[in-house]
Enzyme design. Structure first.
Site, PDB file in Angstrom:
ATOM      1  N   SER A   1       3.177  -6.456  -5.718  1.00  0.00           N
ATOM      2  CA  SER A   1       2.837  -6.218  -4.325  1.00  0.00           C
ATOM      3  C   SER A   1       3.940  -6.713  -3.391  1.00  0.00           C
ATOM      4  O   SER A   1       4.525  -7.777  -3.610  1.00  0.00           O
ATOM      5  CB  SER A   1       1.525  -6.925  -3.984  1.00  0.00           C
ATOM      6  OG  SER A   1       1.260  -6.862  -2.601  1.00  0.00           O
TER       7      SER A   1
ATOM      8  N   TYR B   1       3.373  -1.032   1.620  1.00  0.00           N
ATOM      9  CA  TYR B   1       2.577  -0.319   2.611  1.00  0.00           C
ATOM     10  C   TYR B   1       3.524   0.261   3.652  1.00  0.00           C
ATOM     11  O   TYR B   1       4.722  -0.007   3.647  1.00  0.00           O
ATOM     12  CB  TYR B   1       1.588  -1.277   3.290  1.00  0.00           C
ATOM     13  CG  TYR B   1       0.618  -1.943   2.356  1.00  0.00           C
ATOM     14  CD1 TYR B   1      -0.558  -1.309   1.971  1.00  0.00           C
ATOM     15  CD2 TYR B   1       0.862  -3.229   1.864  1.00  0.00           C
ATOM     16  CE1 TYR B   1      -1.463  -1.927   1.118  1.00  0.00           C
ATOM     17  CE2 TYR B   1      -0.040  -3.851   1.011  1.00  0.00           C
ATOM     18  CZ  TYR B   1      -1.192  -3.197   0.634  1.00  0.00           C
ATOM     19  OH  TYR B   1      -2.068  -3.809  -0.205  1.00  0.00           O
TER      20      TYR B   1
ATOM     21  N   THR C   1       0.885   2.364  -1.052  1.00  0.00           N
ATOM     22  CA  THR C   1      -0.578   2.260  -0.955  1.00  0.00           C
ATOM     23  C   THR C   1      -1.028   2.715   0.421  1.00  0.00           C
ATOM     24  O   THR C   1      -0.548   2.210   1.443  1.00  0.00           O
ATOM     25  CB  THR C   1      -1.033   0.809  -1.200  1.00  0.00           C
ATOM     26  OG1 THR C   1      -0.610   0.397  -2.498  1.00  0.00           O
ATOM     27  CG2 THR C   1      -2.543   0.693  -1.104  1.00  0.00           C
TER      28      THR C   1
ATOM     29  N   LYS D   1      -0.868   5.720  -3.960  1.00  0.00           N
ATOM     30  CA  LYS D   1      -2.051   4.995  -4.405  1.00  0.00           C
ATOM     31  C   LYS D   1      -3.131   5.020  -3.327  1.00  0.00           C
ATOM     32  O   LYS D   1      -2.848   4.784  -2.160  1.00  0.00           O
ATOM     33  CB  LYS D   1      -1.691   3.545  -4.739  1.00  0.00           C
ATOM     34  CG  LYS D   1      -2.797   2.721  -5.377  1.00  0.00           C
ATOM     35  CD  LYS D   1      -2.254   1.361  -5.794  1.00  0.00           C
ATOM     36  CE  LYS D   1      -3.294   0.541  -6.532  1.00  0.00           C
ATOM     37  NZ  LYS D   1      -4.390   0.102  -5.634  1.00  0.00           N
TER      38      LYS D   1
ATOM     39  N   HIS E   1      -9.172   0.880  -3.449  1.00  0.00           N
ATOM     40  CA  HIS E   1      -8.724  -0.479  -3.168  1.00  0.00           C
ATOM     41  C   HIS E   1      -9.694  -1.510  -3.743  1.00  0.00           C
ATOM     42  O   HIS E   1      -9.952  -2.557  -3.141  1.00  0.00           O
ATOM     43  CB  HIS E   1      -8.547  -0.705  -1.662  1.00  0.00           C
ATOM     44  CG  HIS E   1      -7.317  -1.498  -1.320  1.00  0.00           C
ATOM     45  ND1 HIS E   1      -6.180  -0.943  -0.816  1.00  0.00           N
ATOM     46  CD2 HIS E   1      -7.041  -2.822  -1.434  1.00  0.00           C
ATOM     47  CE1 HIS E   1      -5.264  -1.862  -0.606  1.00  0.00           C
ATOM     48  NE2 HIS E   1      -5.763  -3.029  -0.990  1.00  0.00           N
TER      49      HIS E   1
END
Length: 403
Positions: free
Chosen positions: A108, A130, A156, A256, A280
């Site tokens: 992440s 993101y 994402t 995603k 999520h």
């Protein structure tokens, strides 16, 4: 010496609950609002049955597959999760464990360890981000990931900044100053094993996000809430923005958060090589169905064009097999490995991966399949009412994505 081995992901969960302070555990298990999606992600697997054989079973089974250009030992990937304060080694322990088991790792951008260190521990690392900041910031973040050796990019999209949980939202501090440490001291004292691990490691939980910036200097990293605040203030991306991201990245590219067929098609139009059917982990819009319910329609619609993976609710190897039978190339796990990490560190993550591997192998044997690539819908029993195709409409021509 205490036995650190556990025989199920459920036992890892129980150990994690005992060992983690309430606020840390709450952040790990929380789902949004009522938790309907969180529960359905797990319960959906129980609605699917198997159709086993009893003769001519294969003596050897092959669990290996390829995902995002990486050869992996089984169809399980480490899903990217944010700051991992469940263990002082955090993402490094997960990277070492997954590398030891031949599993690729997602890191992440809100993680607590620099991508350079994680890639060194597991060269099969994908970087997740993101849409945070302007295009220059995003391009710089992606360039840093490429320079570090990331094998793929994950963007994402499934997050609506929903707030409010019926059981209460976990308290996560902005930073660990003296006032905050005094406030959380009772939780640490009542969970001495968790606290002792950090004392032995010589540092407190890292609440910074060293992968958000293009600058690899850890001192320049924003706090988790600093990064989250910037994300909230960034205008929502358009499909054209995702297509632009794809143009900046010349390797495997995963979108995603897909739950609808029309969105899956738009992701393909934007240049995705892989999509993840994801809600999520139940932390986004509550009332969204389980990812397993959305998977068959999406796999049928775009499975010939891109790799389809799934995350959400995977707790057993049988869950992995059911997902593969419904069209997934592989699954991504999140809470399962975090519970292993909280329970026993790197060894706990390895333990979780071994449990999944053994369960997958056992199910292949019973289904008379010599390889995970041979699994089909004929191997499972799906009730007529299971799942629903979430919109097969498209929202415009493919050319509009490249605007």
């Amino acid at each position: 010496m205490a036995n650190t081995w556990f025989e199920s992901v459920a036992e890892a969960h129980r150990r994690a609950k005992r060992r983690l302070p309430k606020s840390v555990y709450g952040a790990l298990v929380a789902g949004s609002e009522q938790g309907m999606t969180l529960r359905d992600n797990i319960d959906a697997y129980n609605e699917i049955g198997f159709a086993p054989h009893i003769g001519d079973l294969p003596d050897e089974r092959d669990l290996a597959t390829t995902v995002m250009g990486q050869d992996v030992s089984m169809p399980v990937l480490i899903s990217p999760t944010g700051v991992q304060a469940v263990h002082p080694d955090g993402e490094l322990a997960v990277a070492r464990a997954s590398a030891a088991r031949g599993v690729a790792m997602g890191l992440s951008s809100f993680g607590s360890r620099p991508i350079e260190d994680v890639v060194a521990a597991n060269p099969q690392t994908f970087f997740q981000t993101y849409w945070v900041g302007d295009r220059d910031a995003i391009a710089g973040r992606m360039a840093r990931a490429k320079q570090a050796g990331a094998k793929g990019m994950i963007v994402t999209l499934d997050w609506t900044f929903s707030e409010g949980r019926d059981w209460g939202s976990p308290t996560i501090p902005e930073r660990l100053d003296l006032k905050t440490m005094a406030q959380f001291a009772p939780q640490g004292i009542t969970h001495p094993r968790w606290l002792l691990r950090y004392l032995r490691a010589g540092h407190l939980p890292n609440l910074k996000t060293p992968n958000v910036d293009a600058d690899p200097d850890p001192a320049a990293a924003p706090t988790f809430f600093g990064a989250y605040g910037e994300w909230m203030q960034t205008k929502q991306p358009r499909w054209a923005d995702i297509a632009w991201m794809r143009e900046q990245w010349d390797g495997p590219f995963m979108v995603k958060g897909v739950m609808r067929i029309d969105d899956a098609k738009r992701a393909v139009d934007a240049g995705a090589t892989t999509i993840s059917v994801s809600n999520h982990g139940g932390n986004n819009m509550d009332g969204t169905p389980a990812t397993l319910r959305a998977l068959p329609g999406i796999a049928e619609a775009v499975g010939d064009d891109v790799e389809v993976v799934l995350d959400g609710g995977v707790r057993r190897g049988s869950d992995v097999v059911k997902a593969l039978c419904l069209g997934a190339r592989a699954v991504m796990i999140g809470r399962a490995y975090l519970w292993g990490l909280a329970a026993e560190g790197q060894a706990g993550v390895e333990n979780v991966l071994d449990i999944l591997r053994n369960d997958i192998d056992s199910n292949l044997l019973g289904l008379r399949r010599a390889s995970v690539r041979d699994l089909t819908r004929d191997d499972i029993i799906v009730p007529p009412s299971f799942g629903e195709k979430l919109s097969s409409r498209t929202t415009g021509p493919a050319e509009s994505v490249r605007a």
